[in-house]
Design a protein around this motif. Sequence first.
Motif, PDB file in Angstrom:
ATOM      1  N   GLU A   1       0.575  -0.786  -0.348  1.00 25.28           N
ATOM      2  CA  GLU A   1       0.311  -0.049  -0.229  1.00 25.28           C
ATOM      3  C   GLU A   1       0.897   1.329   0.126  1.00 25.28           C
ATOM      4  O   GLU A   1       0.159   2.281  -0.689  1.00 25.28           O
ATOM      5  N   PHE A   2       1.870   1.157   1.016  1.00 22.88           N
ATOM      6  CA  PHE A   2       2.328   2.397   0.349  1.00 22.88           C
ATOM      7  C   PHE A   2       3.690   3.020  -0.572  1.00 22.88           C
ATOM      8  O   PHE A   2       3.845   3.920  -0.563  1.00 22.88           O
ATOM      9  N   SER A   3       4.257   1.880  -1.093  1.00 19.89           N
ATOM     10  CA  SER A   3       5.077   1.934  -2.075  1.00 19.89           C
ATOM     11  C   SER A   3       3.665   2.430  -3.518  1.00 19.89           C
ATOM     12  O   SER A   3       4.575   3.478  -4.290  1.00 19.89           O
ATOM     13  N   ALA A   4       3.009   2.186  -2.905  1.00 22.55           N
ATOM     14  CA  ALA A   4       2.318   2.387  -4.412  1.00 22.55           C
ATOM     15  C   ALA A   4       1.664   3.546  -4.391  1.00 22.55           C
ATOM     16  O   ALA A   4       1.371   4.298  -5.082  1.00 22.55           O
ATOM     17  N   LEU A   5       1.802   4.630  -2.987  1.00 20.08           N
ATOM     18  CA  LEU A   5       1.800   6.071  -3.292  1.00 20.08           C
ATOM     19  C   LEU A   5       2.650   6.511  -3.420  1.00 20.08           C
ATOM     20  O   LEU A   5       2.884   7.277  -4.131  1.00 20.08           O
ATOM     21  N   THR A   6       3.955   5.768  -2.818  1.00 21.83           N
ATOM     22  CA  THR A   6       5.526   6.591  -3.139  1.00 21.83           C
ATOM     23  C   THR A   6       5.467   6.495  -4.634  1.00 21.83           C
ATOM     24  O   THR A   6       6.348   7.419  -5.541  1.00 21.83           O
ATOM     25  N   ASP A   7       5.005   5.676  -5.340  1.00 18.95           N
ATOM     26  CA  ASP A   7       5.598   4.997  -6.258  1.00 18.95           C
ATOM     27  C   ASP A   7       4.846   6.336  -7.129  1.00 18.95           C
ATOM     28  O   ASP A   7       5.524   6.370  -8.458  1.00 18.95           O
ATOM     29  N   LEU A   8       4.326   6.898  -6.855  1.00 18.61           N
ATOM     30  CA  LEU A   8       3.621   7.919  -7.540  1.00 18.61           C
ATOM     31  C   LEU A   8       4.437   9.378  -7.371  1.00 18.61           C
ATOM     32  O   LEU A   8       3.891  10.210  -8.176  1.00 18.61           O
ATOM     33  N   ILE A   9       5.026   9.906  -6.940  1.00 16.10           N
ATOM     34  CA  ILE A   9       5.628  10.496  -6.491  1.00 16.10           C
ATOM     35  C   ILE A   9       7.804  10.655  -6.704  1.00 16.10           C
ATOM     36  O   ILE A   9       8.181   9.439  -6.872  1.00 16.10           O
ATOM     37  N   ASP A  10       8.195  12.228  -7.247  1.00 19.04           N
ATOM     38  CA  ASP A  10       9.282  11.909  -7.119  1.00 19.04           C
ATOM     39  C   ASP A  10       9.615  12.834  -6.322  1.00 19.04           C
ATOM     40  O   ASP A  10      11.239  13.045  -6.303  1.00 19.04           O
ATOM     41  N   THR A  11       9.162  13.584  -5.343  1.00 14.04           N
ATOM     42  CA  THR A  11       9.445  14.506  -4.847  1.00 14.04           C
ATOM     43  C   THR A  11      10.297  13.417  -3.469  1.00 14.04           C
ATOM     44  O   THR A  11       9.802  12.776  -3.375  1.00 14.04           O
ATOM     45  N   PRO A  12      10.881  14.141  -2.593  1.00  7.74           N
ATOM     46  CA  PRO A  12      12.045  13.342  -1.613  1.00  7.74           C
ATOM     47  C   PRO A  12      10.078  13.005  -0.126  1.00  7.74           C
ATOM     48  O   PRO A  12       9.713  13.721  -0.976  1.00  7.74           O
ATOM     49  N   TYR A  13      10.439  11.993  -0.158  1.00 10.54           N
ATOM     50  CA  TYR A  13       9.535  11.863   0.865  1.00 10.54           C
ATOM     51  C   TYR A  13      10.214  10.431   2.746  1.00 10.54           C
ATOM     52  O   TYR A  13      10.997  10.347   2.927  1.00 10.54           O
ATOM     53  N   ILE A  14       9.132  11.414   3.222  1.00 17.84           N
ATOM     54  CA  ILE A  14       9.367  10.516   4.608  1.00 17.84           C
ATOM     55  C   ILE A  14       8.245   9.525   4.811  1.00 17.84           C
ATOM     56  O   ILE A  14       7.029  10.182   4.675  1.00 17.84           O
ATOM     57  N   ASN A  15       8.411   8.310   6.006  1.00 15.39           N
ATOM     58  CA  ASN A  15       7.494   7.485   6.297  1.00 15.39           C
ATOM     59  C   ASN A  15       7.345   8.277   7.271  1.00 15.39           C
ATOM     60  O   ASN A  15       8.056   7.496   7.780  1.00 15.39           O
ATOM     61  N   MET A  16       6.079   8.199   7.462  1.00 14.32           N
ATOM     62  CA  MET A  16       5.353   8.753   9.338  1.00 14.32           C
ATOM     63  C   MET A  16       4.994   8.110   9.881  1.00 14.32           C
ATOM     64  O   MET A  16       3.982   7.916  10.410  1.00 14.32           O
ATOM     65  N   GLU A  17       5.015   6.283   9.431  1.00 12.46           N
ATOM     66  CA  GLU A  17       4.435   5.353   9.602  1.00 12.46           C
ATOM     67  C   GLU A  17       3.640   4.704   8.336  1.00 12.46           C
ATOM     68  O   GLU A  17       2.385   4.992   8.284  1.00 12.46           O
TER      69      GLU A  17
END
Lengths: 335, 335, 335
Positions: free
Chosen positions: C126-142
Motif C-alpha cells: 500500500e505504501f509503495s503504491a503511494l510513493t511510486d506516484l511521486i518523485d518528491t523526497p518523502y518521509i515515511n510517517m508510519e
Amino acid sequence: MKAFNNLTDFSNEEIQALIELAVRLDSNPEPEALKGKVLSLLFLSPSLRTLASFQAAMTRLGGGSFVISPEMSIHGIESRPGIVMDGAAAEHIREAVPVIASYGDAIGIRAFAERKNIEADMQENEFSALTDLIDTPYINMESAMNHPCQNLADWKTMDDLNVPSNGGKFVLSWAYHPLALPLAVPASTLHMAAKRGMDVTVLRPEGFELPAALMEKANTIAAATGGSIKETDQRAEAMEDAHIIYAKSWSSTRHYGDKLNDQKLREQHLDWCVDEPWFENARNDCRFMHCLPVRRGVVVADNILDGPRSVVIAEARNRMLAQMAVLHQMLGNQK
Amino acid sequence: MKAFNNLTDFSNEEIQALIELAVRLDSNPEPEALKGKVLSLLFLSPSLRTLASFQAAMTRLGGGSFVISPEMSIHGIESRPGIVMDGAAAEHIREAVPVIASYGDAIGIRAFAERKNIEADMQENEFSALTDLIDTPYINMESAMNHPCQNLADWKTMDDLNVPSNGGKFVLSWAYHPLALPLAVPASTLHMAAKRGMDVTVLRPEGFELPAALMEKANTIAAATGGSIKETDQRAEAMEDAHIIYAKSWSSTRHYGDKLNDQKLREQHLDWCVDEPWFENARNDCRFMHCLPVRRGVVVADNILDGPRSVVIAEARNRMLAQMAVLHQMLGNQK
Amino acid sequence: MKAFNNLTDFSNEEIQALIELAVRLDSNPEPEALKGKVLSLLFLSPSLRTLASFQAAMTRLGGGSFVISPEMSIHGIESRPGIVMDGAAAEHIREAVPVIASYGDAIGIRAFAERKNIEADMQENEFSALTDLIDTPYINMESAMNHPCQNLADWKTMDDLNVPSNGGKFVLSWAYHPLALPLAVPASTLHMAAKRGMDVTVLRPEGFELPAALMEKANTIAAATGGSIKETDQRAEAMEDAHIIYAKSWSSTRHYGDKLNDQKLREQHLDWCVDEPWFENARNDCRFMHCLPVRRGVVVADNILDGPRSVVIAEARNRMLAQMAVLHQMLGNQK
C-alpha cells in the motif's frame, strides 16, 4: 513571564506595558522577534477567534504554531486519574499534555468549566490539573473562571477609545441566551474592569448573581485601584451615565449545573436583549462590548451591533494584538 | 491590488505580468517577500488543492496563514440577515467575516453557489454579501461563477506548453458526473480562454447550455482579443484541430436547482467520458486539462489521465505559483 | 536524501550523523535553515505526535508545512486501480498524492497497514503504491511495517541515557491492548535495536510471534553489528539484566486479519500489563520505553509511567528533534 493565566496576577504597570507593546507591534511589526519559536495550541474546548488570532499572532512575530483539538485526534483523551483505560480513549492527558507542550516554547491551553460543581470550577481544578503536568510557559486561552487574553484585549479596546479608568462607568450586563454558558468571561471581565479602576455595575436578573467570592475579590481590587462595585437588577439605574455596556450571558448561579431549572429561570428573561432603549440614561457615546460569538436578536439587537455603539470587531482584533504582546514578553527574551 | 475576484477584471498585460511573476518566483524564490504577513483562509465550502496551495504559497513567500472552515468551529455560522439567532448557530457572518479578515493582511474566501436560483448565483449575491462586510484585500477562492486562481493557473499552464493564444483552439467540454456541480469553473474558464484570444468551443449536450449572459460576455471578450466563441453538441466538429480539451461537469441549466430532472437528463449522457476516440480529429499534441478533483472512468478514462495528453498535475501545481504571484502583488508592497 | 523510509536503509555512521545533527539543532537552533521550504503532510491514518512534531520541526527550521487528512476533505479519496468512480469518492490517489507532493519540497506520508494479508503488509504494497506516484523526497510517517522517525528518536533516547549499544540488553515486549494494533512499531523497533548492536529479546505470548522474515532480517542485522536476537514467552528470563523494556501491543500473527480469533487469544493475556514486578531481575536503572499513545492500567501500570523508569516524554520530544535532523539533511542542501 512563565504564565499568563489570570490578568489579576499582574500589576497595573505590567498591564500597561503589555498594552503599550501591543500598540507598538501593531504600528511597528517585528517579523523576526520570535523567529523559529513554536507555540503549541491545545484546544480541549472549541474556538474560532482564539484559534485564528494566536496563529496569526505567531506568524506576525516570525514564529509558528500547531493546533491540537480533540476532534483532530481519533484517539480520544482521558483525564480521570488512576483509570484503567480499556474503553474508547487511547491516550491520557498525563502523556498528551507534556508531549504537546514539549514541542513548543510555550503552550496555550483552552479547557472550559465542567459546570457540575461551582466550587470545583471556581478553584480551577480542571485547568490546574493540566498545567500541573508541565514546566513550559503557558497561556490560559479560557478556563473555568479566567480568560486573560480577552481581558487584556478589552482593556486595550477601552484605552483605544479613551474611556476613563478612574471615573469610567462600566456595566457588565447579563443577557438572554438559549444555553447555560460558562462564567469565565463575566468573572474575569468584572475583575479586569475593577483592576482598571472603573465604577463597575453588575446588571443581572435574580438567580444570576455572580458568586460571592468573585464579588468580594472584585471589591478588594476596586478598593486598591479607586474603583467601585455594585450589583443590581434595575436596568435604568445601572445604565445611568455608563461609558460601556459589556453584555454576556452566563449560567444561573442559583441552579448551577442544573440545566432544567436554569432553563426555566432564564426563559423568564427573554427581554434581556440589549437594544437602544437600554441606553436612555447612558452617555451619548456609550459603547457596546461583547467577546463574541454573539447571537443577534437574542443577546443584542441588530441595530446596536450594526450601529456606531458597537466596538466588537475592534475588540476581536485586539485579541491578536494583546496576544502578540504576551507572546513577545514570554518568548522574546529566551536564548 | 485590492481584490482578485474575477480574471476578467484585469487587462491582458496585467495577467501576463502575474504569470511572469509566477514563473520568476518558481525559479527565484523570495522567502522574505511577505515576512510576517498573514493570509486568512475562510472556507465556507470544502477544499483540498486550494487549502494546500495557499498555505504552501504563503510559506514560500515567508509569511503564514490560518484556516477557518465550518467543520472546525462547532459554533455554526448564520448568514441570513435580520434573523433571531435562537437556533443552533452561535455566530453570524456579519461578525465572523470581519473578525477573521481583521487577523490577516488579506483574506481568501470560498463560498460555492447556492444552486437554487441561477440569476441570484450569476449576480454573485452570496459572495458579495461576504466581501461587502470587509475592507481587507481579498481573493476569490471560488464563488458561484468565478474561480480566478484556477483561471490564472490554467492560462499559465497553456503558456508553459506554448499553446498559441490567437489561433489556439480550446474546447470546453461538459462531461458526465453523478452530481450536479457548480458553474464556477466552466463559466470562468470560458471567459479566461476568450480573454487569452483563443477560438473557444463549448461542447455540451442539450440542456447543459451555459447561460446566455455568460456566452454574451464571452463573445464581447473574444471580439476584443481576436478570439471566437462557438457552442455545439457535436463532438467531432468541436474537437477538430483542438489544442486543448478542458473537461468539466456542470449542472443542467435547463433544470437548475431541480435535482431530480437534472439527474434524469444527465443520466442520458453517461457516454460523455473523455477517451482516446474523442481525439480523432484533434491535433496530435492535443492536451487534456481538468481542474481536479476528477472521477476516473466517469469524467475521463484512465488511459487519458495516465497518458501523455494529461497536464492535470502541472495545472494543479500552477495553482500554487499563480497564487504566489497574486499574493506577492497584493501584499508585497504594503508597508 | 531522497527518502527516509526505513532506518535499516542507512549505515550506522549515517544514523549517528543524524543523531548528532539532532543534538546540535536542539542546542543551536537554525531558524533560517529551511527558510521558505514547505513540507506536505499527508495523513491517511490518524496522528497526534507525528502531526504536531513535524509542524513544530519545520517551524523551528524556518520553513512551514500543511496538513491533509481524510476527514478534512469531504471529497473522499479512492485508491483502487482501474475503478469507475461513480460512488462517494471524488478523487483518486493517482491525482491527490502527486498534487499534494507538488506543493512541497518534501512530503511526509502516513498510511497504516490494511491488516488483511500479512504478506501484502510485509511487502509494503500500500505504501509503495503511494510513493511510486511521486518523485518528491518523502518521509515515511508510519507504514505497514516501518516507522523510521520513531526508530531514530528511540535510538537517540537510548544514546541520551548512555544505554550501551553492544552489550546493551533490549527487551521488546508485547502487552495487552483491547485492539489488534499494527506491526509497524514492533517490527521496526526490533530492527532498530539490532542495528544498534544490542542483545534483543522479543517477549510475547504464543500466537504473537513476529513473522519469521522479520526475525531473520533482525538476525542478519545483529550478526553484522555484534548484537543478538532471542524470542521467548518467559518474562523473568527475558528481563534478566535488561537495560530497556520497550512495551508495545500488536496483532496476533497467528490470527492476522481475523479479529474474532485475535481477540479470543489476546484476552487470555490481560496480565501482560508492565508493572514493577516485571523488573525483579532487570538492572536497577532499567527504563521503560513506549512510542505512545499508551493505555494506562492496560499496557502499563500508572506507577511505572509516573515513576523514574519511564522515558516516554523524552522519547516523544526526540521525535521532533530526530525529524528536524532528517528534514535538515533532506531539504537543507537544496538550491
